[in-house]
Design a protein around this motif. Sequence first.
Motif: not given
Length: 128
Positions: A25, A29-30, A68, A82, A86, A89, A93, A96-97, A100
Motif C-alpha cells: 500500500a 500510495n507513494s 489499490l 486511483p 483520490a 484530502r 486517507e 490509512d497512511g 501503513d
Amino acid sequence: MSGDTVRVDTASPVPPYEQIRAQLAALINSGRLAEGERLPTVRQLAADLGLAAGTVARAYRELEAASLIRTRRGAGTRVAPPPPGAHRRDTAELTDGTRDYVAWALALGFTEDDVLEAVRQALQGRKT
C-alpha cells in the motif's frame, strides 16, 4: 514489481499478511508502484518470502478491497488506477497512511515510543 522489495519480519508482532499489505500500500500510495504495474503472483511472492500462499493471498485480497490492486484472469494482478476523487484530502486517507507507516515501522522492529518520537521530530523539523 520494478526492483521494489517487500520484506517480512516473522519475529514481529505484526502479522505477515499485514506487513505485506502495508508495504505494498505504501509503495502504491507513494507512486513507487505505478498504475498498471504488474505484481508478482501470489505463489511467486509467497515463495520469494518463504511464506504460505494463503498469507500473500490475504494481503492481496485486502489491497483489492481497498481498490489499490486489481486481479484479472489472464492479466495478473496490477496496480489499480486511483479511485475518483483520490486527490481529495480527508481524515480516512490520513488514517490509512498512518496505519501503513506504523505497520512498516513496527515490522522493522521499532517500538511505539520510537514511532511517536519520529513523528514528533518530523513535525518539529517541518516548522523550522
